[in-house]
Design an enzyme around this catalytic site. Structure first.
Site, PDB file in Angstrom:
ATOM      1  NE  ARG A  99      -3.831 -63.581  20.720  1.00 28.14           N
ATOM      2  CZ  ARG A  99      -4.076 -62.683  19.785  1.00 28.14           C
ATOM      3  NH1 ARG A  99      -2.892 -61.718  19.856  1.00 28.14           N
ATOM      4  NH2 ARG A  99      -4.881 -62.930  18.736  1.00 28.14           N
ATOM      5  CE  LYS A 194       3.549 -58.255  25.701  1.00 21.82           C
ATOM      6  NZ  LYS A 194       3.132 -59.211  24.636  1.00 21.82           N
ATOM      7  N   GLY A 227       2.646 -53.887  18.758  1.00 18.26           N
ATOM      8  CA  GLY A 227       2.354 -52.609  19.528  1.00 18.26           C
ATOM      9  C   GLY A 227       3.052 -53.353  20.231  1.00 18.26           C
TER      10      GLY A 227
HETATM   11  C1  R5P Z   1       0.898 -62.376  23.509  1.00 18.10           C
HETATM   12  O1  R5P Z   1       1.522 -63.334  25.357  1.00 18.10           O
HETATM   13  C2  R5P Z   1       1.628 -63.245  22.609  1.00 18.10           C
HETATM   14  O2  R5P Z   1       3.200 -63.799  22.649  1.00 18.10           O
HETATM   15  C3  R5P Z   1       1.837 -61.899  21.367  1.00 18.10           C
HETATM   16  O3  R5P Z   1       2.940 -60.517  22.262  1.00 18.10           O
HETATM   17  C4  R5P Z   1       0.787 -60.929  21.578  1.00 18.10           C
HETATM   18  O4  R5P Z   1      -0.196 -61.643  20.616  1.00 18.10           O
HETATM   19  C5  R5P Z   1       1.282 -60.015  20.758  1.00 18.10           C
HETATM   20  O5  R5P Z   1       0.015 -58.967  20.224  1.00 18.10           O
HETATM   21  P1  R5P Z   1       0.638 -57.718  20.026  1.00 18.10           P
HETATM   22  O6  R5P Z   1       1.118 -57.788  18.365  1.00 18.10           O
HETATM   23  O7  R5P Z   1      -0.902 -57.510  19.629  1.00 18.10           O
HETATM   24  O8  R5P Z   1       1.216 -56.587  20.882  1.00 18.10           O
END
Ligand code: R5P
Length: 313
Positions: A99, A194, A227
């Site tokens: 990430r 988002k 989340g």
């Molecule tokens: C972020 O850009 C990834 O594609 C996922 O959306 C992210 O890692 C999801 O993280 P979480 O479940 O903690 O919101």
């Protein structure tokens, strides 16, 4: 003429159930290694069989305990190299540290650093699945195949015979993935706007596209804290969605993610087995195996055939 090398498949400790399934698909036993711990917590590695002149495939996704999994991966690759393997293929369908893949302020580019380490250890080839971003392929100077769980997810959702589907990308970065998934399901897409005020926190602001009265399927590479998905599901329901499903390749599911998902508006979350469900499961989670596609990729690469068909996303 050089004698043909033998294909051998080994597993570290990161995801033995997946490695065993791949070996079963290939109808061969897993290679013998001892991968344990010294009393101070350091990884202790020993190959219990020769790899001289062999094509070695190491199954070691790095999501169960990312730091340990990576060190174990590096030491195993080193052991294979020093054991005179002909070639070392790292099969890491989940690539930890993916990430942080670009400079943000004074950040590292973690995805690049990990790629450097894997190559430096001596890997000849890297096989991943649904990498967080396509640019990670370019962080390696060795061949990389980026497989995908999307065909598995689309077959699964087609069998459900859901009506009036819209595929939803939970953020702008996932639009290409959502488009690919939507074309498999012959559905339109919508996009969630988002924002991340802080790491591991997400705020959903708006939905671009029509979701009213529709069955939404959100698609993402990773579900970590849950989340992003749970907040998005709430917003989609508030915008009139009839039902909300989700499909995420890598089930990091840290902290209380399972509880959050159980209590959310999400009907069902399909995930792959790139990471074992370490905190247990829940009736809302459906795990689909990547083993057949990984086994097919291994066989195709070993046979020196074109991998485009396996890569179809
Ligand atoms: C972020 O850009 C990834 O594609 C996922 O959306 C992210 O890692 C999801 O993280 P979480 O479940 O903690 O919101």
């Amino acid at each position: 003429m050089e004698p043909r090398s033998t294909l051998k498949v080994f597993s570290g400790n990161a995801n033995k159930p997946l490695a065993q399934k791949i070996a079963d698909e290939l109808k061969m036993p897993l290679g013998k290694i001892s991968a344990g711990k010294f009393s101070d917590g350091e990884c202790s590695i020993l190959l219990d069989e020769s790899v001289r002149g062999q094509d070695v495939f190491l199954i070691q996704p790095t999501g169960t305990k990312p730091n340990e999994d990576i060190i174990e991966l590096l030491l195993l690759v080193d052991a294979f190299r020093r054991g005179s393997a002909k070639a070392v293929y790292v099969v890491a369908p989940y690539y930890a540290y993916c990430r942080q893949d670009r400079l943000v302020g004074r950040s590292p580019i973690s995805a690049k650093t990990i790629a450097n380490l894997i190559q430096k250890a001596g890997a000849d080839y890297f096989i991943a699945a649904d990498l967080h971003s396509e640019s990670i392929v370019g962080f390696f100077d060795i061949p990389v195949d980026n497989l995908s769980a999307l065909p598995i997810f689309s077959d699964y959702f087609k069998e459900k015979k859901l009506n009036n589907i819209v595929v939803v990308s939970p953020d702008v970065g996932g639009v290409k993935r959502a488009r690919r998934f939507a074309s498999r399901l012959d559905a339109p897409i919508a996009i969630i706007d988002k924002q991340r005020p802080r790491p591991n926190e997400s705020e959903v602001v708006n939905v671009v596209g029509d979701v009213s009265g529709k069955t939404c399927i959100m698609v993402d590479d990773i579900v970590d804290t849950g989340g992003s998905l749970c907040n998005a599901a709430k917003l989609l329901k508030a915008k009139g969605a009839k039902a909300v499903y989700a499909a995420c390749t890598h089930a990091v599911l840290s902290g209380d993610a399972l509880k959050k998902i159980a209590e959310s508006e999400i009907e069902e979350l399909a995930v792959s087995d790139s990471i074992p469900l370490r905190n247990g499961s829940s009736p809302k989670i459906k795990q689909l195996s990547l083993a057949p596609v990984l086994a097919q990729a291994i066989k195709t690469i070993y046979d020196g055939q074109s991998i485009s068909e396996v890569l179809q996303k």
